[in-house]
Write a protein that holds these residues in place. Sequence first.
Motif, PDB file in Angstrom:
ATOM      1  N   ALA A 134      49.633  -2.309  34.932  1.00 12.20           N
ATOM      2  CA  ALA A 134      48.307  -2.404  35.556  1.00 12.20           C
ATOM      3  C   ALA A 134      47.170  -2.293  34.538  1.00 12.20           C
ATOM      4  CB  ALA A 134      48.167  -1.324  36.637  1.00 12.20           C
ATOM      5  N   PRO A 135      47.231  -1.416  33.492  1.00 13.52           N
ATOM      6  CA  PRO A 135      46.117  -1.380  32.520  1.00 13.52           C
ATOM      7  C   PRO A 135      45.940  -2.692  31.765  1.00 13.52           C
ATOM      8  CG  PRO A 135      47.429   0.627  32.367  1.00 13.52           C
ATOM      9  CD  PRO A 135      48.179  -0.318  33.255  1.00 13.52           C
ATOM     10  N   MET A 136      47.000  -3.496  31.641  1.00 15.87           N
ATOM     11  CA  MET A 136      46.877  -4.769  30.919  1.00 15.87           C
ATOM     12  C   MET A 136      46.250  -5.852  31.786  1.00 15.87           C
ATOM     13  SD  MET A 136      48.118  -3.714  28.133  1.00 15.87           S
ATOM     14  CE  MET A 136      47.933  -5.282  27.323  1.00 15.87           C
ATOM     15  N   THR A 141      40.839  -4.458  26.830  1.00 14.34           N
ATOM     16  CA  THR A 141      42.054  -4.580  26.031  1.00 14.34           C
ATOM     17  C   THR A 141      42.076  -3.477  24.995  1.00 14.34           C
ATOM     18  OG1 THR A 141      41.973  -6.980  26.337  1.00 14.34           O
ATOM     19  CG2 THR A 141      43.416  -6.156  24.606  1.00 14.34           C
ATOM     20  N   PRO A 142      43.192  -2.803  24.773  1.00 14.03           N
ATOM     21  CA  PRO A 142      43.256  -1.750  23.743  1.00 14.03           C
ATOM     22  C   PRO A 142      42.847  -2.283  22.373  1.00 14.03           C
ATOM     23  CG  PRO A 142      45.185  -1.653  25.164  1.00 14.03           C
ATOM     24  CD  PRO A 142      44.445  -2.896  25.545  1.00 14.03           C
ATOM     25  N   LEU A 145      45.643  -3.916  20.124  1.00  9.90           N
ATOM     26  CA  LEU A 145      46.014  -5.273  20.573  1.00  9.90           C
ATOM     27  C   LEU A 145      44.902  -6.270  20.281  1.00  9.90           C
ATOM     28  CD1 LEU A 145      47.718  -4.486  24.010  1.00  9.90           C
ATOM     29  CD2 LEU A 145      48.765  -4.752  21.751  1.00  9.90           C
ATOM     30  N   LYS A 146      43.655  -5.828  20.415  1.00  9.73           N
ATOM     31  CA  LYS A 146      42.544  -6.727  20.106  1.00  9.73           C
ATOM     32  C   LYS A 146      42.524  -7.070  18.612  1.00  9.73           C
ATOM     33  CE  LYS A 146      38.861  -5.848  22.320  1.00  9.73           C
ATOM     34  NZ  LYS A 146      37.570  -5.255  22.794  1.00  9.73           N
ATOM     35  N   GLN A 147      42.891  -6.100  17.765  1.00 12.14           N
ATOM     36  CA  GLN A 147      42.947  -6.371  16.329  1.00 12.14           C
ATOM     37  C   GLN A 147      44.024  -7.395  16.008  1.00 12.14           C
ATOM     38  OE1 GLN A 147      40.888  -5.362  14.069  1.00 12.14           O
ATOM     39  NE2 GLN A 147      41.997  -6.291  12.322  1.00 12.14           N
ATOM     40  N   ARG A 148      45.154  -7.314  16.685  1.00 10.85           N
ATOM     41  CA  ARG A 148      46.220  -8.297  16.462  1.00 10.85           C
ATOM     42  C   ARG A 148      45.800  -9.691  16.910  1.00 10.85           C
ATOM     43  NH1 ARG A 148      51.411  -5.825  19.230  1.00 10.85           N
ATOM     44  NH2 ARG A 148      52.175  -7.911  18.641  1.00 10.85           N
TER      45      ARG A 148
END
Length: 371
Positions: A134-136, A141-142, A145-148
């Motif tokens: 659900a958080p995704m 976005t964490p 994950l945004k850095q990736r």
Amino acid sequence: MSQHTDTRPHPPTCTPARAARELGVKRAELDLAVHLGRVRTVPDEGGGGRRVPHAEIERLRAEPDFPESFLEEVRTVGTGEAARLLQVSPARFSRLARLGLVVPVRFYLNRYRAVVWLYLADELRRFAADGSNAPMLSGRTPTDLKQRLTEGTDLRPRNWRGRHLGFLLRQTETPWQRAGALAALLDPAQLAELVPDPYERAHLNRSRPALPAPGTPGSPSALLTLAITTADDPDEIAWLRADLTQALTEARATCPAPRPTHTPGPKPRPDSDTACAPDTACAPEPPTAPEPSSAPEPFSAPEPRTVSDPEPKPRAHPAPTPAHAPRTQPPPTPAPEHAPRPEQTPRLLPVRTRRPLLKWLRRKERARQRA
């Protein structure tokens, strides 16, 4: 019993195309069901492709809600419909797919050579029903994950290769087929390094399954598909190389690759005249000295020819001497003193005709008349 009743027994297996017609589904849907392990197949005894047993067709027909339940299990959707199933925007769903949270099951190239990824609708519904995801699906976005995503991470090709490798390994039955499934995702340069033996590499290539290859070889579509189906991540390549090395070790121990056998031809039998005794060795014969050439015959002048004599026959040349014999020049023979001279035919003078005289007389007559 009617005479038109067909009592012939059905063959135990059939081709995937015929199985799709008997089940009333598309060939692509049946192939996907085979990859997912939904339909069991057996290898062809004649060396062809996989075949579907008739017992498997009857099992699928006996299931409740067939074919609706079967079609729902193999239903695939694109990015837009997948976003609607998860109730997110298409951009958020693309980010989830690039991060590897949802795994594509197929892909194809559209007319603009853009890669279109397809996902199983059943898997997307299970992903949305899982509370841990659900958080995704909502919120920010964490950061990690945004850095990736900023670095350009796209795990869709690698996840498709891993899933497709699982499909291929489920259909293998021999160690060489397992090694061929692993080798199908490696670059030819990697295979040449891992399998330097040309006979083993040829046998391995014959065991490699076919991968999706749209378009003609060398076309932009084929090159783009090849880039998707070939492993490019260093850790993925290292994992495939380790598994392939282990599979090759098992294949060599179970059934070595076939190699050409050299059969020597029959040895030449020596002649009976020149054959040596079994206890004695043949020694080379000493060279023999050349024999001196015989004295030349005395020269005799040819007899005079007459008109009635026939044409003289050409004189046969003596046989050539061996190359190792020395040449000796015969001494000059003196000419005979009273040799008869051949008769000479009288020389005939050309016969003059009267035509030039007649022409001259006509010219004189015409000149006289004009005067």
